[in-house]
Design a protein around this motif. Structure first.
Motif, PDB file in Angstrom:
ATOM      1  N   ASP A  32       0.851  -1.182   0.000  1.00  0.00           N
ATOM      2  CA  ASP A  32       0.000   0.000   0.000  1.00  0.00           C
ATOM      3  C   ASP A  32       0.888   1.234   0.000  1.00  0.00           C
ATOM      4  O   ASP A  32       2.085   1.153   0.303  1.00  0.00           O
ATOM      5  N   ASP A  33       0.306   2.389  -0.298  1.00  0.00           N
ATOM      6  CA  ASP A  33       1.065   3.635  -0.248  1.00  0.00           C
ATOM      7  C   ASP A  33       1.714   3.788   1.116  1.00  0.00           C
ATOM      8  O   ASP A  33       1.085   3.530   2.150  1.00  0.00           O
ATOM      9  N   GLY A  34       2.966   4.177   1.114  1.00  0.00           N
ATOM     10  CA  GLY A  34       3.679   4.400   2.363  1.00  0.00           C
ATOM     11  C   GLY A  34       4.314   3.160   2.960  1.00  0.00           C
ATOM     12  O   GLY A  34       5.046   3.256   3.936  1.00  0.00           O
ATOM     13  N   GLU A  35       4.028   1.984   2.403  1.00  0.00           N
ATOM     14  CA  GLU A  35       4.637   0.758   2.909  1.00  0.00           C
ATOM     15  C   GLU A  35       5.970   0.498   2.215  1.00  0.00           C
ATOM     16  O   GLU A  35       6.208   0.988   1.109  1.00  0.00           O
ATOM     17  N   THR A  36       6.808  -0.281   2.873  1.00  0.00           N
ATOM     18  CA  THR A  36       8.140  -0.590   2.354  1.00  0.00           C
ATOM     19  C   THR A  36       8.357  -2.089   2.326  1.00  0.00           C
ATOM     20  O   THR A  36       8.076  -2.779   3.303  1.00  0.00           O
ATOM     21  N   LEU A  37       8.868  -2.554   1.191  1.00  0.00           N
ATOM     22  CA  LEU A  37       9.287  -3.946   1.039  1.00  0.00           C
ATOM     23  C   LEU A  37      10.796  -4.004   1.175  1.00  0.00           C
ATOM     24  O   LEU A  37      11.507  -3.239   0.524  1.00  0.00           O
ATOM     25  N   PHE A  43      23.202 -10.700  -4.418  1.00  0.00           N
ATOM     26  CA  PHE A  43      23.954  -9.800  -5.293  1.00  0.00           C
ATOM     27  C   PHE A  43      23.114  -8.545  -5.497  1.00  0.00           C
ATOM     28  O   PHE A  43      21.912  -8.538  -5.220  1.00  0.00           O
ATOM     29  N   GLU A  44      23.745  -7.482  -5.981  1.00  0.00           N
ATOM     30  CA  GLU A  44      22.988  -6.270  -6.252  1.00  0.00           C
ATOM     31  C   GLU A  44      22.078  -6.520  -7.459  1.00  0.00           C
ATOM     32  O   GLU A  44      22.568  -6.812  -8.556  1.00  0.00           O
ATOM     33  N   PRO A  45      20.776  -6.391  -7.280  1.00  0.00           N
ATOM     34  CA  PRO A  45      19.839  -6.728  -8.362  1.00  0.00           C
ATOM     35  C   PRO A  45      19.651  -5.575  -9.352  1.00  0.00           C
ATOM     36  O   PRO A  45      18.552  -5.057  -9.543  1.00  0.00           O
ATOM     37  N   GLU A  46      20.724  -5.173 -10.004  1.00  0.00           N
ATOM     38  CA  GLU A  46      20.691  -4.028 -10.916  1.00  0.00           C
ATOM     39  C   GLU A  46      19.620  -4.136 -12.002  1.00  0.00           C
ATOM     40  O   GLU A  46      18.985  -3.123 -12.326  1.00  0.00           O
ATOM     41  N   PRO A  47      19.375  -5.319 -12.596  1.00  0.00           N
ATOM     42  CA  PRO A  47      18.324  -5.392 -13.621  1.00  0.00           C
ATOM     43  C   PRO A  47      16.935  -5.028 -13.091  1.00  0.00           C
ATOM     44  O   PRO A  47      16.061  -4.618 -13.859  1.00  0.00           O
ATOM     45  N   LEU A  48      16.742  -5.146 -11.800  1.00  0.00           N
ATOM     46  CA  LEU A  48      15.443  -4.842 -11.202  1.00  0.00           C
ATOM     47  C   LEU A  48      15.181  -3.337 -11.132  1.00  0.00           C
ATOM     48  O   LEU A  48      14.030  -2.908 -11.144  1.00  0.00           O
ATOM     49  N   TYR A  49      16.214  -2.528 -11.094  1.00  0.00           N
ATOM     50  CA  TYR A  49      16.045  -1.092 -10.882  1.00  0.00           C
ATOM     51  C   TYR A  49      15.196  -0.423 -11.959  1.00  0.00           C
ATOM     52  O   TYR A  49      14.338   0.410 -11.651  1.00  0.00           O
ATOM     53  N   ASP A  50      15.409  -0.767 -13.225  1.00  0.00           N
ATOM     54  CA  ASP A  50      14.603  -0.184 -14.295  1.00  0.00           C
ATOM     55  C   ASP A  50      13.146  -0.611 -14.180  1.00  0.00           C
ATOM     56  O   ASP A  50      12.235   0.191 -14.422  1.00  0.00           O
ATOM     57  N   VAL A  51      12.929  -1.853 -13.798  1.00  0.00           N
ATOM     58  CA  VAL A  51      11.564  -2.352 -13.611  1.00  0.00           C
ATOM     59  C   VAL A  51      10.872  -1.569 -12.500  1.00  0.00           C
ATOM     60  O   VAL A  51       9.719  -1.148 -12.640  1.00  0.00           O
ATOM     61  N   LEU A  52      11.576  -1.355 -11.416  1.00  0.00           N
ATOM     62  CA  LEU A  52      11.000  -0.596 -10.299  1.00  0.00           C
ATOM     63  C   LEU A  52      10.651   0.821 -10.733  1.00  0.00           C
ATOM     64  O   LEU A  52       9.550   1.308 -10.451  1.00  0.00           O
ATOM     65  N   ALA A  53      11.574   1.480 -11.412  1.00  0.00           N
ATOM     66  CA  ALA A  53      11.330   2.850 -11.863  1.00  0.00           C
ATOM     67  C   ALA A  53      10.143   2.902 -12.825  1.00  0.00           C
ATOM     68  O   ALA A  53       9.285   3.785 -12.716  1.00  0.00           O
ATOM     69  N   PHE A  57       8.114   2.788  -8.440  1.00  0.00           N
ATOM     70  CA  PHE A  57       8.655   2.509  -7.110  1.00  0.00           C
ATOM     71  C   PHE A  57       9.989   3.222  -6.924  1.00  0.00           C
ATOM     72  O   PHE A  57      10.796   3.318  -7.856  1.00  0.00           O
ATOM     73  N   ALA A  58      10.211   3.701  -5.719  1.00  0.00           N
ATOM     74  CA  ALA A  58      11.507   4.246  -5.327  1.00  0.00           C
ATOM     75  C   ALA A  58      12.244   3.158  -4.556  1.00  0.00           C
ATOM     76  O   ALA A  58      11.613   2.273  -3.958  1.00  0.00           O
ATOM     77  N   TYR A  59      13.574   3.227  -4.555  1.00  0.00           N
ATOM     78  CA  TYR A  59      14.335   2.204  -3.848  1.00  0.00           C
ATOM     79  C   TYR A  59      15.647   2.775  -3.334  1.00  0.00           C
ATOM     80  O   TYR A  59      16.166   3.760  -3.850  1.00  0.00           O
ATOM     81  N   GLU A  60      16.138   2.151  -2.287  1.00  0.00           N
ATOM     82  CA  GLU A  60      17.452   2.427  -1.734  1.00  0.00           C
ATOM     83  C   GLU A  60      18.123   1.084  -1.520  1.00  0.00           C
ATOM     84  O   GLU A  60      17.483   0.138  -1.068  1.00  0.00           O
ATOM     85  N   ILE A  73      12.145  -0.896  -0.900  1.00  0.00           N
ATOM     86  CA  ILE A  73      11.326  -0.489  -2.031  1.00  0.00           C
ATOM     87  C   ILE A  73      10.004   0.080  -1.521  1.00  0.00           C
ATOM     88  O   ILE A  73       9.320  -0.555  -0.722  1.00  0.00           O
ATOM     89  N   THR A  74       9.650   1.279  -2.023  1.00  0.00           N
ATOM     90  CA  THR A  74       8.397   1.913  -1.634  1.00  0.00           C
ATOM     91  C   THR A  74       7.688   2.460  -2.879  1.00  0.00           C
ATOM     92  O   THR A  74       8.339   2.914  -3.809  1.00  0.00           O
ATOM     93  N   PRO A  75       6.356   2.431  -2.887  1.00  0.00           N
ATOM     94  CA  PRO A  75       5.613   3.065  -3.984  1.00  0.00           C
ATOM     95  C   PRO A  75       5.841   4.574  -3.945  1.00  0.00           C
ATOM     96  O   PRO A  75       5.886   5.171  -2.877  1.00  0.00           O
TER      97      PRO A  75
END
Length: 76
Positions: A32-37, A43-53, A57-60, A73-75
């Protein structure tokens, strides 16, 4: 940066047999909005970053050990 205590859901991709992408997407869709996964990976999941964007989704990311990466990961 978020912390483990700040997360609403956790998925450890290291525990999934096979490709974890569908599991990750299912967890993202359940947020939901405001929740974090917290996604834990070996390993660093670099291929996932474009999918998230692309999906709004924002991510750190942080590396906590040689074989452990955490992605918060947060919406947007």
């Amino acid at each position: 940066m978020a912390t483990t205590a700040d997360t609403d859901a956790r998925l450890d991709a290291r525990e999934i047999d096979g490709e974890p992408f569908s599991d990750i997407v299912a967890e993202l869709e359940a947020l939901d909005d405001g929740e974090t996964l917290l996604l834990v990976n070996s390993f660093e999941p670099e291929p996932l970053y474009d999918v998230l964007a692309d999906r709004g989704f924002a991510y750190e990311t942080e590396q906590v050990a040689a074989d452990e990466w955490r992605v918060y990961i947060t919406p947007e």
